[in-house]
Design an enzyme around this catalytic site. Structure first.
Site, PDB file in Angstrom:
ATOM      1  N   THR A  11      43.920  27.511  34.414  1.00 52.94           N
ATOM      2  CA  THR A  11      44.588  28.694  33.848  1.00 52.94           C
ATOM      3  C   THR A  11      45.692  29.203  34.767  1.00 52.94           C
ATOM      4  OG1 THR A  11      42.480  29.255  32.843  1.00 52.94           O
ATOM      5  CG2 THR A  11      44.123  30.995  32.886  1.00 52.94           C
ATOM      6  N   GLU A 124      48.237  37.410  47.649  1.00 49.56           N
ATOM      7  CA  GLU A 124      48.427  38.614  46.820  1.00 49.56           C
ATOM      8  C   GLU A 124      47.579  38.570  45.547  1.00 49.56           C
ATOM      9  OE1 GLU A 124      50.634  41.597  47.291  1.00 49.56           O
ATOM     10  OE2 GLU A 124      49.008  41.984  45.886  1.00 49.56           O
ATOM     11  N   GLY A 129      44.689  40.814  40.482  1.00 52.44           N
ATOM     12  CA  GLY A 129      45.556  39.959  39.646  1.00 52.44           C
ATOM     13  C   GLY A 129      47.029  40.184  39.952  1.00 52.44           C
ATOM     14  N   LYS A 200      36.493  41.079  46.719  1.00 51.51           N
ATOM     15  CA  LYS A 200      37.819  41.711  46.691  1.00 51.51           C
ATOM     16  C   LYS A 200      37.865  42.954  47.584  1.00 51.51           C
ATOM     17  CE  LYS A 200      38.931  39.911  42.088  1.00 51.51           C
ATOM     18  NZ  LYS A 200      38.794  40.177  40.643  1.00 51.51           N
ATOM     19  N   GLY A 297      43.992  37.335  34.339  1.00 49.99           N
ATOM     20  CA  GLY A 297      44.742  36.629  33.291  1.00 49.99           C
ATOM     21  C   GLY A 297      45.791  35.712  33.877  1.00 49.99           C
TER      22      GLY A 297
END
Ligand code: HSE
Length: 405
Positions: A11, A124, A129, A200, A297
């Site tokens: 993806t 980053e 995201g 995270k 995404g």
């Protein structure tokens, strides 16, 4: 021309190729040179896909090509991503990644290799995201001593909690729906148990406070125990339940935790819904700042990865100093952390509130007409250890959620 290789055509990898092709001219202008995708590495074949022309199955082709300056590692998982990243850096090739597992686990080591070779290891896309947060922490907020980072760092769980609140549905039903829509993985454990948010917040906190935080030290609870009844209470109280990942400085120490928290509309994270992420940062001179946007995404994540590629191109043989030393930061045990608690108990408000007040002192109470065998209350602020002791003493607690209200 600056040649790059993309490891993984899943993806994010296909997103990186798409972004570089789509914005080729403007990316080249910003990078100050042409960015050329010389290789894409994947075990699979992609018949008919233009990527076929640059597809390779063997990492050795890439690592042995002196023309490749930058490697994009978007394979996910720790291995072989760790070995490939380490070898790439040792060979003098900068690495950009979205791989939060790898950064949380081996980030300090990889950063040190990059520094020693005067190249870069940039990540980053590993947190939030497409939201710029690593670069702001590392370069924009340098005048501050940061004393809090709190975020909604996982899109899947935020989507599930938002849906539960909208539809009044139970966790399991919403999870199934999220899996069908592709918002949750077939194995959703890392998201719903809070492990993803844990990695995270460890990365963000290491950068914010300048010392390494081991993600294994972060107290972590997921959302699997949140029920439709909890959500009903939350609504009744004008609050929402969010999976928050937080780290704060209190007195002389730092703590970090991931857990569901009840927040009200005064909290800037209250309106962050669906798959969106947001990160709230407090600095001692800046005060408050919040970073909001698409937290997951294909294209948002690829946007952050490609921005790192551009940064690497601009600093081809110059290390960008990262405020993340390998010196470990010992977190204080969460036992000392103070919160208010929303608590559901068995019994009736009229019959059993006396017992609650005997143990917890003054509380705010709430009951729901369609939950007749129980009621709930919100405690005064108290530390985790105190709460656990009192809850055990009371003996009728069904569940509890931390309440920042
Ligand atoms: N599973 C992650 C999330 C993907 O839902 O936020 C982005 O890291």
């Amino acid at each position: 021309m600056i040649n790059i290789a993309v490891l993984g055509y899943g993806t994010v990898g296909s997103g990186v190729v798409e972004v570089i092709n789509k914005n080729h001219a403007s990316i080249n202008k910003k990078a100050g040179d042409e960015i050329n995708i010389k290789y894409v590495l994947d075990l699979r074949d992609f018949p008919g896909d233009p990527v076929e022309k640059v597809l390779v199955h063997d990492f050795e082709v890439i690592i042995n090509d002196p023309e490749v300056d930058i490697i994009v590692e978007v394979m996910g998982g720790v291995n072989p991503a760790y070995t490939f990243s380490k070898r790439a850096l040792e060979a003098g090739k900068s690495v950009c990644t979205s791989n939060k597992e790898l950064v949380a686990q081996h980030g300090t080591e990889l950063l040190e290799i990059a520094k020693s070779k005067d190249i870069n290891y940039l990540f980053e896309a590993s947190c939030g995201g497409g939201i710029p947060i690593i670069r702001p922490l590392n370069s924009s907020l340098t005048a501050d001593e940061i004393d809090e980072v709190t975020g909604i760092l996982n899109g899947t769980t935020n989507y599930i909690l938002t849906k539960m609140a909208l539809e009044g549905s139970d966790f399991d039903d919403v999870l199934k729906d999220a899996q069908q829509k592709g918002y949750a993985e077939r194995n959703p454990e890392a998201d719903v148990e809070g492990y993803d948010a844990c990695r995270k917040i460890a990365i963000l906190s290491s950068l914010a406070y300048g010392s390494h935080i081991d993600y294994k030290d972060v107290y972590t609870e997921g959302i699997t125990k949140i029920s439709a009844t909890d959500i009903k209470y939350a609504k009744h109280l004008g609050t929402s339940i969010k999976l928050l990942a937080t780290s704060k400085k209190i007195e002389d120490g730092f703590y970090a935790m991931v857990c569901p928290v009840m927040i009200n509309e005064r909290n800037p994270l209250y309106s962050v819904n669906d798959v969106f992420n947001a990160i709230f940062v407090h600095g001692n001179v800046l005060g408050d700042a919040m970073f909001y946007g698409s937290g997951a995404g294909k294209l948002p994540t690829a946007s952050a990865v490609v921005a790192d590629v551009v940064d690497c191109a601009k600093h081809l043989h110059r290390n960008i100093m990262m405020n993340w030393s390998s010196q470990p930061l010992e977190l204080m045990p969460v036992d000392h952390v103070k919160n208010r608690f929303f608590v559901r108990v068995k019994g009736s408000l009229t019959g059993d509130i006396g017992d609650v007040e005997n143990v917890f002192g003054e509380v705010e109470t709430v009951s729901l007409p369609d939950a007749p065998d129980e009621f709930a209350f919100i405690t005064q602020e108290m530390c985790e250890a105190d709460f656990a002791e009192k809850a055990e003493k009371l003996g009728t607690v069904i569940s509890r959620i931390r309440a920042w209200i």
